[in-house]
Structure formats: C-alpha cells, structure tokens
Design a protein around this motif. Structure first.
Motif, short mmCIF file in Angstrom:
data_model
loop_
_atom_site.label_atom_id
_atom_site.label_comp_id
_atom_site.label_asym_id
_atom_site.label_seq_id
_atom_site.Cartn_x
_atom_site.Cartn_y
_atom_site.Cartn_z
N SER A 1 0.82 -1.21 0.00
CA SER A 1 0.00 0.00 0.00
C SER A 1 0.85 1.26 0.00
CB SER A 1 -0.93 0.00 1.21
OG SER A 1 -0.19 0.03 2.42
N GLN A 2 2.08 1.15 0.49
CA GLN A 2 2.94 2.33 0.55
C GLN A 2 3.56 2.69 -0.81
OE1 GLN A 2 5.85 1.63 3.61
NE2 GLN A 2 4.31 1.40 5.22
N ILE A 3 3.58 1.70 -1.72
CA ILE A 3 4.16 1.94 -3.06
C ILE A 3 3.03 2.36 -4.01
CG2 ILE A 3 5.45 0.94 -4.99
CD1 ILE A 3 6.66 -1.04 -3.00
N ARG A 4 3.03 3.63 -4.41
CA ARG A 4 1.95 4.15 -5.24
C ARG A 4 2.14 3.82 -6.73
NH1 ARG A 4 -1.91 4.76 -1.66
NH2 ARG A 4 -1.25 6.04 0.14
N GLN A 5 3.37 3.84 -7.17
CA GLN A 5 3.64 3.66 -8.59
C GLN A 5 3.99 2.20 -8.89
OE1 GLN A 5 6.63 6.30 -10.01
NE2 GLN A 5 6.27 5.88 -12.18
N ASP A 6 3.54 1.71 -10.05
CA ASP A 6 3.86 0.35 -10.44
C ASP A 6 5.35 0.24 -10.76
OD1 ASP A 6 1.20 -0.11 -10.23
OD2 ASP A 6 0.79 -0.20 -12.39
N ASN A 7 5.99 -0.75 -10.14
CA ASN A 7 7.41 -0.99 -10.40
C ASN A 7 7.75 -2.43 -10.02
OD1 ASN A 7 7.85 -1.06 -7.54
ND2 ASN A 7 8.01 1.18 -7.54
N MET B 1 0.76 -6.46 -13.74
CA MET B 1 1.72 -5.37 -13.56
C MET B 1 3.07 -5.74 -14.16
SD MET B 1 2.75 -3.49 -9.97
CE MET B 1 1.01 -3.34 -9.54
N ALA B 2 3.52 -7.00 -13.98
CA ALA B 2 4.81 -7.44 -14.52
C ALA B 2 4.79 -7.43 -16.04
CB ALA B 2 5.15 -8.83 -14.00
N THR B 3 3.67 -7.86 -16.63
CA THR B 3 3.55 -7.86 -18.10
C THR B 3 3.62 -6.44 -18.64
OG1 THR B 3 2.17 -9.85 -17.99
CG2 THR B 3 2.13 -8.58 -20.04
N LYS B 4 2.95 -5.53 -17.95
CA LYS B 4 2.95 -4.13 -18.37
C LYS B 4 4.35 -3.54 -18.29
CE LYS B 4 1.04 0.35 -16.94
NZ LYS B 4 0.17 1.03 -15.95
N LEU B 5 5.10 -3.89 -17.24
CA LEU B 5 6.44 -3.34 -17.04
C LEU B 5 7.51 -4.10 -17.84
CD1 LEU B 5 6.31 -2.85 -13.16
CD2 LEU B 5 6.20 -1.05 -14.88
N GLY B 6 7.14 -5.27 -18.38
CA GLY B 6 8.14 -6.11 -19.06
C GLY B 6 9.09 -6.77 -18.09
N TYR B 7 8.60 -6.99 -16.86
CA TYR B 7 9.41 -7.58 -15.79
C TYR B 7 9.16 -9.09 -15.80
CZ TYR B 7 11.10 -8.36 -10.98
OH TYR B 7 11.76 -8.81 -9.88
N GLN B 8 10.00 -9.81 -16.56
CA GLN B 8 9.74 -11.23 -16.82
C GLN B 8 9.87 -12.10 -15.56
OE1 GLN B 8 12.53 -11.77 -20.17
NE2 GLN B 8 10.73 -12.15 -21.46
N LYS B 9 10.83 -11.80 -14.72
CA LYS B 9 11.00 -12.61 -13.52
C LYS B 9 9.77 -12.54 -12.62
CE LYS B 9 14.22 -13.45 -9.71
NZ LYS B 9 15.49 -13.03 -9.06
N GLY B 10 9.22 -11.34 -12.49
CA GLY B 10 8.00 -11.18 -11.70
C GLY B 10 6.82 -11.87 -12.35
#
Length: 624
Positions: free
Chosen positions: A36-42, A74-83
């Motif tokens: 909840s403390q992280i507002r931006q997707d990362n 969120m991972a697909t949107k960021l291209g974060y494959q490990k996640g």
C-alpha cells in the motif's frame, strides 16, 4: 476420486519446497502494508505482490489468485519477466487447487517459455518440476518423469544447488514404481546433504515426510513411517506455518495407521480434512474424506458418519463438474499437443530460416561465380587487347622499318650520282657536253626519287596515320608513261624493247602518287629481271561492263619468278628473299604495292608466262 489424490504428497512437496527457505510466520499484514505504501507500479511492487500471493497458498485461495493476477498484469505491463514467472507459478497452484488442470498447465507452460527466453536456469527448473507434478496428478507418468528429468539435469549446472534437494525428492517420488527402496532412499540422502549445507530446515522436515512415504510404500513398515511423519510434522511447525504441509503429514499418518489401527487412522484423516476446510482447500480435503469413507464403510456400513462423508463427496462433485469430466476431456493432453504444435511451428520457422540462408548462400555463390567469371573475361579481354596493342606496335615498328628500307633503297642512287658527278667535275675530265648530259641524268634521278617519296608519303597518310583515302580520276596511260620515264635510263642501258598498248581515254579511280608508285615498281621489277635485249609489254583491257573495271598487264621476257619466292611475293615473309646485287628492298616494295592497290579497291597478282619465258604482273582498278 482416488486417482486425484494418488500422488497428493508430491504435489505439495513441490509447491511448498520450490523456494522453501526460513520464513517469518504470519507476514501477511506486513506485506500488505508495504504494498500500500508503493503508489507507482514498479518491479519492487510486483515482487511484494508475489510474496503476498505465496502467503495465501496454504489458505484463502481466492486471495492468492487476486494478488497473483495483480502481479502478473503489472509485470507484463512493465516487461518484468522474472515477476511474471513468479505470478504464473502462483496462478498455476491456484488452478490446481481449484481442480482446473487445463488452466494450471497453461500458466506453468507459459512460465517455462518465459524462463527459457530469460535463460534463467533456476526458474526453468522450478517450472519443469511443477509441470512434472501436474502431469503426475493426471497419471501421465512418462511425461511427468521426462519433465523432472530435465529439471534434475538443469539443476546440476546451477552455481547454487539449493534447489536440487526439492527436485531430488520429486524425482524419487515420481520414480517410486521403477526403483527399489535403497535407490529411492539414496535420493533422500543426497537431498539431505544439500539442505544441511544451506541450513534449510523446512526441506529437512519434508525429507522426513518423503522417507515416511517410502518406508510405508516400499518397505511396508508403518511404524517407521509414523515416526518419520511425526518428526516431519513437529520440525516443520518450528520453521514454517504451512497448513498444506501439515495436512500432508496428517494424511501420511492416516495412511500408516490404516495398516495397524483404523481408529487412529480415521482420527488423523479427520484432522487433515478439518485443517483443509479451515483453509478453504476443498480439493485436498477430498482425499481425507474418501479414505474415511473407505474405512468406515467396512466398520459401520450405514452409520451417520459414513453418510456424512458420502454426502460431502457428492456435493463436491456436483459443485466441481470438471472433476467428473476429466475422464472424457483430457485438458492436459490437449495442452501437451498444443505445446508440441508450437514446437513444430518453431522448428518449421527454423527450417525456413535455414532454407533461406542456404538459398541466400547459393545466390551469393552464384553472384561470386559470375563476378569471378566477369573478372576472368575482363582479364582475358584486357589480355587480348594488350596482345592486339602489342601486335599493332610491332606492326608499326615493322612499318617504320619498311619505310626506312624503301627510302634507303630509292635515295641511295641519287646521292651516289651526285657524289660521282662531284668527283668527275673535280677531275676536269669532262667537256661541256658531257657535263650537260651528267647534270641531265642527275635531274632525272632526283625527279624519280621525289616521285618515290611522294608515293610513300601518301601511303603513310592512309596506312600509318589511319586517314581515309579519297579516290580521284587518273588517266591510266599518263601514269604508266611517267613510270616508264622513271625507268628510262635502265631500259636504254639494257637495250630493252618496251611496248605500251594502253588507250588514251581510260581513266581509273585511285590516288595519283600511289598509282604512280605502283606502276613504277612493277615496271622497275620487270626491267631489272629482264635480260639485256629482252622485251617488256604493257597493255590494258576493259573487263565486262557490269564490273566496270580495267585490267593492266605488265609482261616481261625475263627469268620469271622462282617457286619459293612466288608464294610469298606480296607478304612479309618474302622481304628478305627477294635478293639482287642491284636491288635492295624490292620485296618490301611489292608488299607496299599490294597494300596500296587494296586501299584503292583494286587487286594485284603475278603469274609466270605459260607461252614463253618471263612473268606477268596484273592489277585491276575501277574505271570511269
């Protein structure tokens, strides 16, 4: 129903050991607070969502799905494959718990493909091992063993072998029907050494569970199995709060006691069912209910407890129809075929790439061959041109030599006459009349030499300089008489009889100086090769009107032409054979005459006389 729970222990082995480490208990609230403390997707937020979904693996499957799905999107949107891979593993667990093998396999297969593109050996091992377990739950043991074999082989090349212990347990359990007790236990021993190296106590607890299963199934030793299951249950509670693994140990104790004490067996099965329902794991509860039903049906056939278990099983089947339809539609096999089809498509693409690469190489080879051939042709052409140029240069050199030879031949006599006249004048031996006669002869000789040089000059223009010849009308008899006058001294000196039988009005087309040079040389040869007192006859005749040509014949009564000289009379090979003490360069003069007549579009040839001694020279020219 029994087939869905036949390898239930190994199913939980995998999902609870793939990343098993020391974990803090009940960290859900803390994780939610961090998210909840992280507002931006990362990527950090994706990792926290995946950790949160893992916390719900043993309870509240719907919450697991919610956080895993959020992490995946969120991972697909960021291209974060490990996640994305971690989220797909959690979703695969969710669908397996919900008895949807089709969707479970799809998530895990997608995770495997992404892991391959990442070239991440650890993630590939986890994906392969989970697919192996999922295949085993559908009784596809050959496929399951193939996947776990791949996972085990990959794990041997990992820098950190902590994952190898859980893969070894799954490998051993999937091969329990093929191997004996000792070999299966050797896998547990190897896994134990790896787990102790990393101080991985949750894995050590699960090794006890594995050994309990092996003692129960391969050694038929329920007492030892009970001891190991209890040890596993107690050890695991000290390091990790996992209701699913607790259920697994309760069911293991129930299986062991079912061989020696049915009441104790039912009690442990009931503990497992109760814990499953508390954590909303209805599918897992079905194994305990079916075992309780089997035991009580023999002891209390129509009891209320038997009916309660039967009602619960029937209700679950109605609420989850996919379980009943799996015999008719094998979703896992469909996905396997789909995966094989994709592999075939990839192979086809590779074959296409190879084909076009070969085609390109072939085309390139053809282009190179054509290029080399063109280079060869250019080289050959240049070589031929070089030979041609060299030949032209050689011809020019020979041409110059010819001109010099003719000039030396024709200019020698005038200069010699001048020198002789000078000597005679100095000696005072000549009277006035004799001096006049001498100077008259010197004038004739000089005039003849000038005519010779004029003919050579014209020939040089058209031959050496490449100028075009412009034909003009020339009176034939006039040209012949001038040529005779050129040779008058020799004719008189040799007492020769000369007859000119040429009509006065015949005009020919040619070049004045070149025609005079031609006539002079032909008559000169006739004079020089005719013996003293001989005859020379010069005649002409008009050919048929269609050809519009005149033929000139210079006939002598001399020695004729030797056979060996005759064949090369008008060619360079004869330039050194035409010898005479009084004549130098006569052979060259005949070659030049032949070239001159050709330039004037005529022909020149010679023949020995058939009706007497001597030879005849012929030439033809176009007349007007």
């Amino acid at each position: 129903m029994a087939r869905y729970f036949l390898i239930l222990p190994v199913f939980f082995f995998l999902f609870n050991t793939a990343f098993a480490q020391k974990t803090e208990k009940n960290g859900i609230a803390s994780l939610k607070s961090k998210v909840s403390q992280i507002r931006q997707d990362n990527p950090q937020k994706v990792d926290l969502l995946n950790e949160l979904s893992k916390k719900y693996r043993d309870a509240h499957a719907d919450s697991l799905y919610r956080y895993a799905d959020m992490a995946k999107q969120m991972a697909t949107k960021l291209g974060y494959q490990k996640g994305e891979v971690a989220a797909l593993h959690s979703l695969g667990f969710y669908y397996r718990v919900k008895a949807n093998d089709f969707m479970a396999f799809k998530q895990l297969n997608d995770a495997l493909e992404i892991s391959k593109t990442m070239k991440d050996t650890t993630l590939q091992c986890v994906s392969l091992a989970e697919i192996a377990v999922l295949s085993a739950t559908r009784n596809l043991l050959p496929q399951a063993r193939n996947y776990v074999n791949q996972a085990l082989e990959l794990s041997r090349y990992m820098e950190k072998d902590s994952l190898q212990s859980s893969i070894l347990l799954n490998y051993g359990f999937l091969h329990r029907d093929l191997y004996g007790f000792d070999k299966l236990m050797s896998y547990a021993d190897t896994a134990e050494r790896v787990a102790k190296k990393y101080d991985n106590n949750p894995i050590l607890a699960q090794i006890d569970n594995y050994r309990g299963q092996i003692y129960l199934q391969k050694a038929n030793n329920p007492q030892k199995a009970i001891q190991l299951f209890r040890s596993s249950l107690a050890s695991y509670k000290n390091y990790d709060d996992s209701p699913a693994f607790d259920v697994q140990n309760y069911y293991g104790l129930g299986d062991a006691f079912s061989k020696i004490d049915h009441d104790s067996a039912v009690a442990y099965y009931e503990k497992g069912v109760e814990l499953s329902l508390e954590n909303k794991m209805e599918l897992i509860s079905m194994y305990g209910r079916s075992r309780i039903f089997d035991i009580l049906r023999e002891k209390e056939p129509n009891s209320e407890r038997v009916n309660a278990q039967s009602d619960a099983i029937l209700r679950f089947q109605r609420e989850h129809p996919i379980v009943d339809t799996l015999d008719r539609i094998n979703y896992l096999e469909i996905l396997l075929k789909e995966n094989n089809l994709r592999l075939e498509e990839e192979k086809h693409k590779v074959r296409q790439v190879v084909f076009w690469a070969i085609a390109l190489l072939a085309l390139l080879s053809v282009c190179i061959a054509i290029y080399i051939w063109n280079l060869y042709r250019i080289k050959r052409t240049l070589s031929e041109q070089l030979i041609k140029v060299n030949k032209q240069l050689e011809d020019k050199r020979q041409f110059n030599e010819k001109v010099i030879a003719i000039m030396a031949h024709d200019l020698r006599q005038p200069f010699a006459s001048i020198l002789l006249a000078q000597e005679l004048v100095k000696s005072n031996d000549l009277d006035l009349e004799e001096c006049k006669s001498l100077f008259e002869q010197m004038h004739i000789i000089s005039e003849q030499s000038i005519q010779t040089l004029d003919g050579l000059l014209q020939w040089t223009k058209y031959n050496g300089l490449g100028m075009s010849l412009i034909s003009k009308k020339i009176n034939l008899k006039d040209s012949i008489e001038k040529a005779v006058l050129f040779n008058k001294y020799e004719i008189d000196n040799q007492d020769l009889s000369l007859v000119i039988d040429v009509e006065d009005d015949i005009d020919v087309y040619g070049q004045l100086e070149m025609l005079l040079f031609l006539n002079r040389n032909i008559i000169s040869n006739a004079v020089k090769y005719t013996d003293k007192g001989g005859e020379i006859n010069i005649s002409s005749r008009l050919l048929d009107s269609a050809s519009n040509k005149v033929e000139v014949i210079v006939r002598d009564s001399g020695r004729g032409i030797d056979e060996e000289v005759f064949n090369g009379l008008f060619y360079e090979s004869n330039t050194t054979n035409f010898s005479s003490n009084t004549v130098k360069g006569a052979g060259i003069a005949m070659i030049i005459c032949q070239d001159m007549i050709k330039k004037m579009n005529g022909i020149l040839w010679a023949e020995n006389n058939d009706d007497g001694p001597g030879a005849s020279f012929y030439y033809q020219l176009r007349c007007s």
